[in-house]
Design a protein around this motif. Structure first.
Motif, short mmCIF file in Angstrom:
data_model
loop_
_atom_site.label_atom_id
_atom_site.label_comp_id
_atom_site.label_asym_id
_atom_site.label_seq_id
_atom_site.Cartn_x
_atom_site.Cartn_y
_atom_site.Cartn_z
N ARG A 133 0.83 -1.21 0.00
CA ARG A 133 0.00 0.00 0.00
C ARG A 133 0.86 1.25 0.00
O ARG A 133 0.52 2.26 -0.63
N LEU A 134 1.99 1.18 0.72
CA LEU A 134 2.89 2.33 0.74
C LEU A 134 3.46 2.59 -0.65
O LEU A 134 3.55 3.75 -1.08
N ASP A 135 3.83 1.51 -1.35
CA ASP A 135 4.32 1.69 -2.72
C ASP A 135 3.24 2.28 -3.61
O ASP A 135 3.52 3.18 -4.44
N GLU A 136 1.99 1.76 -3.44
CA GLU A 136 0.91 2.33 -4.25
C GLU A 136 0.69 3.80 -3.92
O GLU A 136 0.50 4.63 -4.82
N ARG A 137 0.70 4.12 -2.62
CA ARG A 137 0.53 5.52 -2.24
C ARG A 137 1.69 6.37 -2.75
O ARG A 137 1.50 7.53 -3.13
N THR A 139 3.37 5.81 -5.48
CA THR A 139 3.11 6.02 -6.91
C THR A 139 2.03 7.09 -7.10
O THR A 139 2.17 8.00 -7.95
N THR A 140 0.95 6.95 -6.30
CA THR A 140 -0.12 7.96 -6.40
C THR A 140 0.40 9.34 -6.05
O THR A 140 0.04 10.35 -6.68
N LEU A 141 1.27 9.39 -5.01
CA LEU A 141 1.83 10.67 -4.61
C LEU A 141 2.69 11.25 -5.73
O LEU A 141 2.64 12.47 -5.99
N ALA A 142 3.47 10.40 -6.39
CA ALA A 142 4.29 10.89 -7.50
C ALA A 142 3.42 11.42 -8.64
O ALA A 142 3.69 12.47 -9.23
N GLN A 143 2.33 10.64 -8.95
CA GLN A 143 1.41 11.11 -9.98
C GLN A 143 0.75 12.43 -9.59
O GLN A 143 0.61 13.35 -10.41
N THR A 144 0.35 12.50 -8.31
CA THR A 144 -0.27 13.74 -7.84
C THR A 144 0.71 14.89 -7.91
O THR A 144 0.34 16.02 -8.28
N GLN A 145 1.96 14.63 -7.53
CA GLN A 145 2.97 15.67 -7.62
C GLN A 145 3.17 16.12 -9.06
O GLN A 145 3.35 17.33 -9.33
N GLU A 258 -5.71 19.20 -4.86
CA GLU A 258 -4.54 18.32 -5.01
C GLU A 258 -3.62 18.44 -3.79
O GLU A 258 -3.08 17.44 -3.30
N GLN A 259 -3.44 19.68 -3.27
CA GLN A 259 -2.61 19.85 -2.09
C GLN A 259 -3.22 19.16 -0.88
O GLN A 259 -2.52 18.55 -0.07
N ALA A 260 -4.57 19.24 -0.74
CA ALA A 260 -5.24 18.54 0.36
C ALA A 260 -5.04 17.03 0.24
O ALA A 260 -4.78 16.34 1.23
N GLY A 261 -5.21 16.49 -0.99
CA GLY A 261 -4.96 15.05 -1.20
C GLY A 261 -3.53 14.67 -0.87
O GLY A 261 -3.26 13.62 -0.30
N ARG A 263 -1.52 16.19 1.28
CA ARG A 263 -1.36 16.19 2.74
C ARG A 263 -1.98 14.93 3.34
O ARG A 263 -1.43 14.35 4.29
N GLU A 264 -3.15 14.52 2.83
CA GLU A 264 -3.79 13.31 3.35
C GLU A 264 -2.93 12.09 3.11
O GLU A 264 -2.78 11.23 3.98
N VAL A 265 -2.34 12.01 1.93
CA VAL A 265 -1.46 10.87 1.61
C VAL A 265 -0.25 10.87 2.53
O VAL A 265 0.17 9.83 3.04
N GLN A 266 0.34 12.06 2.77
CA GLN A 266 1.49 12.13 3.67
C GLN A 266 1.11 11.73 5.09
O GLN A 266 1.85 11.03 5.77
N TRP A 267 -0.09 12.15 5.53
CA TRP A 267 -0.53 11.76 6.89
C TRP A 267 -0.74 10.26 6.97
O TRP A 267 -0.35 9.63 7.95
N GLU A 268 -1.36 9.66 5.94
CA GLU A 268 -1.58 8.21 5.93
C GLU A 268 -0.25 7.48 5.94
O GLU A 268 -0.09 6.47 6.64
#
Length: 321
Positions: A133-137, A139-145, A258-261, A263-268
């Motif tokens: 899940r961390l790897d998926e997050r 990847t999602t974080l990289a895409q979001t960035q 996107e910034q809120a998402g 932050r949520e990903v970083q908190w998770e």
């Protein structure tokens, strides 16, 4: 069959010497007392001595004594036998109880070890899932960035466009004001010239007045047309500016989302890391508890061996330990 060499009587004497010392007879100790003898021969003689001891353990002492001394000896023998049996039963009961407790603790420790192994396996699977899940997050974080960078680039482009449009709007406004001033000056000049000509030719040309009126009407219409064109351009520029402002607000809203998402990903991610750290601390505590249980089991086994050794050193008539 025992080989010739060390005789049974020699082994028997060595055993009696060891018993007088309070030591438990054994092949190695017998060999140390005799200074010779093979382990096979000594082992056979020791086995024979144990058989004879078991056969004669309940026999009373020799009857070659006077009758009163024999009665006293028999009574003392009986009391010693009862005391030995009572002490042996008590020691055996205590030893059996200690063995049972040690075995129960060993079984409990084994069950705890199995439970710990199962929990460790479950935690390993859970950590693997968290890692996935961390790897998926990630990847999602990289895409979001990447999307955030793209939005920032679009926002920067839109800001540049708005700045250019505002600059163009200022230039058009200045140009329009300059054209209006020039037009007013031209109209004033034309009016002056017309007044001059009208004063000069008022009496000569009646038709000139009509022509002048026509020119004035044309000038008014041209001025009105220029003002309408200016107004239309102003409306278009205002509309374009509103559209750009609306697009900028939408892009800003998307950026905030996107910034809120992010932050949520970083908190998770931080929460999962804390959970993994907590699981690791629990695993270390379990391993420490297992080591402590093993130490306690070894201590119990050592206590059991000490109890058996004490039973072997008791000064009672010979009996099987």
């Amino acid at each position: 069959m025992a080989r010739s060499g060390v005789q049974y009587e020699d082994v028997q004497k060595a055993i009696h010497l060891l018993l007088q010392r309070g030591e438990t007879p054994g092949v190695q100790k017998i060999r140390e007392v005799l200074g010779t003898g093979s382990f096979t021969t000594l082992s056979e003689h020791l086995r024979q001595w144990k058989v004879e001891r078991d056969e004669n353990r309940d026999e009373p002492p020799s009857q070659d004594l006077p009758e009163p001394l024999q009665a006293l000896t028999q009574e003392l023998w009986r009391q010693a036998q009862e005391h030995a049996r009572h002490g042996l039963a008590q020691y055996r009961q205590e030893a059996d109880q200690q063995v049972s407790e040690a075995q129960e603790q060993a079984r409990q420790a084994q069950r705890r070890a199995e439970d710990a192994t199962q929990r460790e396996s479950a935690m390993a699977e859970y950590l693997a899932t968290l890692q996935t899940r961390l790897d998926e997050r990630s990847t999602t974080l990289a895409q979001t960035q990447a999307r955030l960078d793209a939005c920032l680039a679009e926002l920067e482009n839109a800001t540049s466009k708005i700045a250019r449009l505002e600059e163009q709007l200022v230039q058009l406004s200045e140009k329009s004001d300059a054209e209006a001033a020039e037009y007013r000056e031209a109209l004033a000049e034309q009016a002056r010239q017309h007044d001059t000509r009208l004063a000069q030719e008022e009496h000569r040309h009646e038709t000139a007045e009509a022509r002048l009126m026509t020119l004035l009407d044309d000038a008014r219409r041209e001025r009105q047309e220029l003002e309408k064109q200016h107004a239309r351009r102003q409306v278009q520029l205002d509309k374009r500016a509103e559209e750009l402002e609306k697009s900028l607000q939408e892009q800003r809203a998307v950026l905030i989302e996107e910034q809120a998402g992010h932050r949520e990903v970083q908190w998770e991610l931080h929460r999962h890391q804390q959970e993994a750290h907590e699981l690791k601390r629990k695993q270390e505590r379990l391993e420490s508890q297992l080591v402590e249980r093993d130490k306690k089991q070894e201590q119990l086994e050592e206590a059991l061996r000490d109890a058996q050794a004490r039973l072997a050193r008791l000064p009672f008539p010979p009996f099987t330990y």
